[in-house]
Design a protein around this motif. Sequence first.
Motif, PDB file in Angstrom:
ATOM      1  N   ASN A 834       0.837  -1.214   0.000  1.00 53.30           N
ATOM      2  CA  ASN A 834       0.000   0.000   0.000  1.00 53.30           C
ATOM      3  C   ASN A 834       0.862   1.249   0.000  1.00 53.30           C
ATOM      4  O   ASN A 834       0.574   2.227  -0.704  1.00 53.30           O
ATOM      5  N   ALA A 835       1.932   1.214   0.772  1.00 56.10           N
ATOM      6  CA  ALA A 835       2.842   2.362   0.828  1.00 56.10           C
ATOM      7  C   ALA A 835       3.511   2.603  -0.517  1.00 56.10           C
ATOM      8  O   ALA A 835       3.650   3.756  -0.961  1.00 56.10           O
ATOM      9  N   GLU A 836       3.935   1.536  -1.188  1.00 54.01           N
ATOM     10  CA  GLU A 836       4.583   1.678  -2.496  1.00 54.01           C
ATOM     11  C   GLU A 836       3.612   2.200  -3.545  1.00 54.01           C
ATOM     12  O   GLU A 836       3.955   3.050  -4.365  1.00 54.01           O
ATOM     13  N   VAL A 837       2.382   1.682  -3.522  1.00 57.63           N
ATOM     14  CA  VAL A 837       1.360   2.159  -4.464  1.00 57.63           C
ATOM     15  C   VAL A 837       1.089   3.643  -4.255  1.00 57.63           C
ATOM     16  O   VAL A 837       1.025   4.434  -5.214  1.00 57.63           O
ATOM     17  N   GLU A 838       0.974   4.061  -2.984  1.00 61.58           N
ATOM     18  CA  GLU A 838       0.720   5.464  -2.660  1.00 61.58           C
ATOM     19  C   GLU A 838       1.883   6.334  -3.114  1.00 61.58           C
ATOM     20  O   GLU A 838       1.680   7.423  -3.676  1.00 61.58           O
ATOM     21  N   ARG A 839       3.113   5.861  -2.884  1.00 58.96           N
ATOM     22  CA  ARG A 839       4.305   6.630  -3.295  1.00 58.96           C
ATOM     23  C   ARG A 839       4.333   6.857  -4.795  1.00 58.96           C
ATOM     24  O   ARG A 839       4.553   7.972  -5.277  1.00 58.96           O
ATOM     25  N   VAL A 840       4.087   5.781  -5.569  1.00 61.08           N
ATOM     26  CA  VAL A 840       4.118   5.887  -7.033  1.00 61.08           C
ATOM     27  C   VAL A 840       3.010   6.796  -7.537  1.00 61.08           C
ATOM     28  O   VAL A 840       3.224   7.630  -8.432  1.00 61.08           O
ATOM     29  N   GLU A 841       1.813   6.649  -6.973  1.00 62.92           N
ATOM     30  CA  GLU A 841       0.677   7.462  -7.435  1.00 62.92           C
ATOM     31  C   GLU A 841       0.916   8.942  -7.185  1.00 62.92           C
ATOM     32  O   GLU A 841       0.564   9.797  -8.008  1.00 62.92           O
ATOM     33  N   LYS A 843       3.845  10.381  -7.036  1.00 64.37           N
ATOM     34  CA  LYS A 843       4.892  10.789  -7.966  1.00 64.37           C
ATOM     35  C   LYS A 843       4.319  11.057  -9.352  1.00 64.37           C
ATOM     36  O   LYS A 843       4.645  12.044 -10.017  1.00 64.37           O
ATOM     37  N   LEU A 844       3.453  10.158  -9.796  1.00 61.68           N
ATOM     38  CA  LEU A 844       2.861  10.304 -11.135  1.00 61.68           C
ATOM     39  C   LEU A 844       1.816  11.411 -11.180  1.00 61.68           C
ATOM     40  O   LEU A 844       1.457  11.889 -12.261  1.00 61.68           O
ATOM     41  N   ALA A 845       1.306  11.826 -10.018  1.00 63.29           N
ATOM     42  CA  ALA A 845       0.342  12.930  -9.971  1.00 63.29           C
ATOM     43  C   ALA A 845       1.037  14.281  -9.936  1.00 63.29           C
ATOM     44  O   ALA A 845       0.387  15.328 -10.034  1.00 63.29           O
ATOM     45  N   ASN A 846       2.367  14.259  -9.808  1.00 62.57           N
ATOM     46  CA  ASN A 846       3.149  15.494  -9.727  1.00 62.57           C
ATOM     47  C   ASN A 846       3.549  15.943 -11.136  1.00 62.57           C
ATOM     48  O   ASN A 846       4.388  15.302 -11.783  1.00 62.57           O
ATOM     49  N   PRO A 847       2.976  17.028 -11.669  1.00 65.86           N
ATOM     50  CA  PRO A 847       3.312  17.489 -13.032  1.00 65.86           C
ATOM     51  C   PRO A 847       4.797  17.784 -13.203  1.00 65.86           C
ATOM     52  O   PRO A 847       5.360  17.589 -14.278  1.00 65.86           O
ATOM     53  N   GLY A 848       5.446  18.248 -12.114  1.00 67.89           N
ATOM     54  CA  GLY A 848       6.875  18.541 -12.205  1.00 67.89           C
ATOM     55  C   GLY A 848       7.692  17.317 -12.559  1.00 67.89           C
ATOM     56  O   GLY A 848       8.644  17.396 -13.341  1.00 67.89           O
ATOM     57  N   PHE A 849       7.308  16.160 -11.989  1.00 66.59           N
ATOM     58  CA  PHE A 849       8.017  14.915 -12.307  1.00 66.59           C
ATOM     59  C   PHE A 849       7.662  14.408 -13.697  1.00 66.59           C
ATOM     60  O   PHE A 849       8.547  14.103 -14.507  1.00 66.59           O
ATOM     61  N   VAL A 850       6.360  14.357 -14.001  1.00 72.08           N
ATOM     62  CA  VAL A 850       5.907  13.787 -15.277  1.00 72.08           C
ATOM     63  C   VAL A 850       6.419  14.577 -16.466  1.00 72.08           C
ATOM     64  O   VAL A 850       6.805  14.013 -17.495  1.00 72.08           O
ATOM     65  N   HIS A 856      11.608   7.480 -20.271  1.00 73.72           N
ATOM     66  CA  HIS A 856      11.791   6.101 -19.820  1.00 73.72           C
ATOM     67  C   HIS A 856      11.714   5.987 -18.300  1.00 73.72           C
ATOM     68  O   HIS A 856      11.318   4.950 -17.766  1.00 73.72           O
ATOM     69  N   VAL A 857      12.064   7.088 -17.589  1.00 71.30           N
ATOM     70  CA  VAL A 857      11.973   7.079 -16.126  1.00 71.30           C
ATOM     71  C   VAL A 857      10.508   7.109 -15.702  1.00 71.30           C
ATOM     72  O   VAL A 857      10.080   6.366 -14.812  1.00 71.30           O
ATOM     73  N   VAL A 858       9.716   7.970 -16.352  1.00 74.96           N
ATOM     74  CA  VAL A 858       8.276   8.053 -16.057  1.00 74.96           C
ATOM     75  C   VAL A 858       7.596   6.718 -16.356  1.00 74.96           C
ATOM     76  O   VAL A 858       6.800   6.214 -15.563  1.00 74.96           O
ATOM     77  N   GLU A 859       7.939   6.140 -17.508  1.00 77.28           N
ATOM     78  CA  GLU A 859       7.346   4.859 -17.881  1.00 77.28           C
ATOM     79  C   GLU A 859       7.733   3.772 -16.877  1.00 77.28           C
ATOM     80  O   GLU A 859       6.928   2.901 -16.535  1.00 77.28           O
ATOM     81  N   LYS A 864       6.177   0.105 -12.383  1.00 73.09           N
ATOM     82  CA  LYS A 864       6.292  -0.270 -10.969  1.00 73.09           C
ATOM     83  C   LYS A 864       4.927  -0.227 -10.289  1.00 73.09           C
ATOM     84  O   LYS A 864       4.569  -1.121  -9.515  1.00 73.09           O
ATOM     85  N   GLY A 865       4.167   0.834 -10.563  1.00 73.20           N
ATOM     86  CA  GLY A 865       2.840   0.963  -9.973  1.00 73.20           C
ATOM     87  C   GLY A 865       1.939  -0.207 -10.334  1.00 73.20           C
ATOM     88  O   GLY A 865       1.218  -0.743  -9.486  1.00 73.20           O
ATOM     89  N   GLU A 866       1.986  -0.589 -11.625  1.00 70.95           N
ATOM     90  CA  GLU A 866       1.172  -1.728 -12.062  1.00 70.95           C
ATOM     91  C   GLU A 866       1.573  -3.005 -11.339  1.00 70.95           C
ATOM     92  O   GLU A 866       0.724  -3.807 -10.926  1.00 70.95           O
TER      93      GLU A 866
END
Length: 884
Positions: A834-841, A843-850, A856-859, A864-866
């Motif tokens: 649950n912690a890993e799923v929350e961390r990834v989500e 990160k992917l919700a952060n426009p600065g990162f995406v 290839h890093v975003v992908e 990982k989330g999947e």
Amino acid sequence: MSETVTSNLPSAYDPKQTEAKWYDYWLKGEYFKAGSDQRKKPFTIVIPPPNVTGNLHIGHALNNTLQDILIRFKRMQGFDALWLPGMDHAGIATQARVEAKLREQGISRHDLGREKFLDVVWKWKEEYADNIARQWRKMGISVDYSRERFTLDEGLSVAVKEVFVRLYEKGLIYRGKYIINWDPVARTALSDIEVIYKEVKGALYHLKYPLKDGSGYIRVATTRPETMLGDTAVAVHPEDERYQHLIGKTVLLPITGREIPIIADEYVDPEFGSGAVKITPAHDPNDFEVGNRHKLPQILVMDETGKMNELAGKYQGMDRFDCRKQIVEDLKQSGHLIEIEEHVHSVGHSERSGAVVEPYLSTQWFVAMKPLAKRAIEVQKSGRGVRFVPERFEKIYLHWIENVRDWCISRQLWWGHRIPAWYCDSCGEMTVARDEPKACPKCQGTSLRQDEDVLDTWFSSALWPFSTLGWPQETEDLKRYYPTDVLVTGYDIIYFWVARMIFSALEFTNRIPFRDVLITGLVRDAEGRKMSKSLGNGVDPMDVIEKYGADAMRYMLSTGCTPGNDQRFRWERVEAARNFANKIWNASRFALMHLEGIKAEDLKLTCPFSTADQWIMHRLNETIAEVTRLLDRYDFGEAGRALYNFIWDEFCDWYIEFAKLPLYGEDEEAKRVTRSVLVYVLDQALRLLHPMMPFITEEIWQHLPVKGESITVADWPKADDSYANAEAVKEMQVLIEAIRAVRNIRAEMEVAPKHQVELLVRPDADVTPAFERNEAAIKRLGGVSHLTVDPALPRPEKTMTAVITGAELFLPLAGLVDVGQTIERLNAELKKLNAEVERVEKKLANPGFVNKAPAHVVEGERKKGEEYREKREKVLARLRELQG
């Protein structure tokens, strides 16, 4: 070989200990030599001859492997299989390499003279030909060395002279002054297809060409101002209204002041530049044609080294590119330069030296291609031509041959086939003949000089399919083995070689040279880049063999290719192929442990067959049919995968496991049947695999109780429909699913291998007998202590469950696991996930990162989330079962 098993295989397969041994054995047995049985139908491949310029590369390894697979396959099928080896003298490439070596010693070929220089090149040839032969042996290729040829050997030289003379007598070879591609570094002519075009950032220079009458100027655009010294006209399109009034007038060539006319010609593109172009007949192929139409002078302003000559006036002796800079500066000073525009254009480079190719007016020998191409086109379009695999390459071939230009065949080299033309010093008469004339046929003078030039390497290579078999003599080999059956070659030499072989064969043998052309792709590096010395990303096949063995390399290359497509070389794929070899080795060791003292006649495929026996015989039968079909259509990759699936997944992982029950049991008849099936299937599988992995298959086969001298000449397996058994296949699939499901549950619940479990099965009526007949196998392979099979079984509580085809499986938790401890462990794992799923989500919700991170890093984070969500679902499912 022994027909009785008397020894086991070593514990590990070591390619170094076996490969050289078996190759020598094959040569001693003359298994590669064709022609021993004239009753057999012939099957012929002639090797694309490697150049004697250096060692073989990984592309050669691919090409040789695919040919070897075909020839071994056909040899085992009972054909009189000839694979004819040979090498190419590679005129420009070899001479360039030898001259470079001489330069390191401070000498040139001119210091040595022609004869001594050729002696040096022949020594080079012998050294590298020996290297190539050693590499062929390392790769395991089964060529007929008794028929080996070289493009400069005596027989092929006779063929080359014969072709030259015949074409000359028909008017299809001529000598003339034309614009050719000139390599100013190698100082030789090049054919069109020896020129590599590269996009280059250059400039378009806009110049003023003043009208002689003083009424103004005409604007001319050029990318090569240094050639303006050889201009003999300015051309405009006859329908270009801007210049109608200027046609027929005269301009003064800037710098020189020479008068040249303004002419009209449809060649000019009104949309390019100013719509007016300079015409330099001695330095541009299109200008050459325009010049001929308008009878313009041809002024050559460079020498053969790329320097300006005496006709270039004050620029004489300057390098062509230095001259360009100076002329541009002079045009600025004189006011004739209007502007310089950045311009990206395609520039020809010599394939061999890398030099920028110079279009150059020169006296050369040519083949008139249109008449030869006409027949080749007619034959191809009539359906009687060569079959290209894949068929899309036929369009590429036809497009080139339909638009072919005359072929410049003379080269200003010393290494090659000397042009068979002699000039009389007394009267100037030229004589073309098969043998050196003793006197001039015109004046009877005896002072004759042979033409200094040699023929383009591809001239002799174009005759390869029939000259190697003895043409122009009507030899027994030519009658038996020609036309050849298949040519395996890369798409990069369809123009260089394939097309020329076809029109040459039609002209001189009246037949196509081969029935099929199998086009391969390139072997690229792991990143998809073409391998090259400059990138340092080349792979030496000998390094691959040294590390993993020839079989692993061959299997990796053959399964990595699809016809016409490139493949990427990855070391992990070679390692996987090596692991496949080890898997076969270990399975064979197991079989041989149970065959000590057994003779071939002791093994008989008679009933009673177990379910596993019937299933593996059925699958073997299907695999034989499938692999044979795939090899016949040149689908090596799919054939290799079919064999992998059968040998690894079905034979090694399942059949051998089922075979252990009778082999370790007390029933002697069951042991006999199992041994017979085990040997038969292993023997047949090794034969199917032999063309791809010849060494390991021979080593194992020699230990089996089967008859024959070598697997190389063993019969190819044939499908036998009497072994088809759909019911056994269905039953075996149920058993495999059940055992796999039990093993998966044991793994997920972390049950120790030694711990036995109880298994309850609620089957459908049609699969009930499968469980009842194979209770012992399920118990042994699933680690099951007690098996209950009951179609009316009520759903038990507190069990782990699995649903398979036709049945539900239940493993009671009591005694299987400590439920409380397992729930605690799974809850802890769930918390982490649950912690890993929350961390990834987050990160992917952060426009600065995406938006800022590399794609290839975003992908990678998405994947990982999947994976975390998938694992979480499995944990939740197990918790529901345990808590239910």
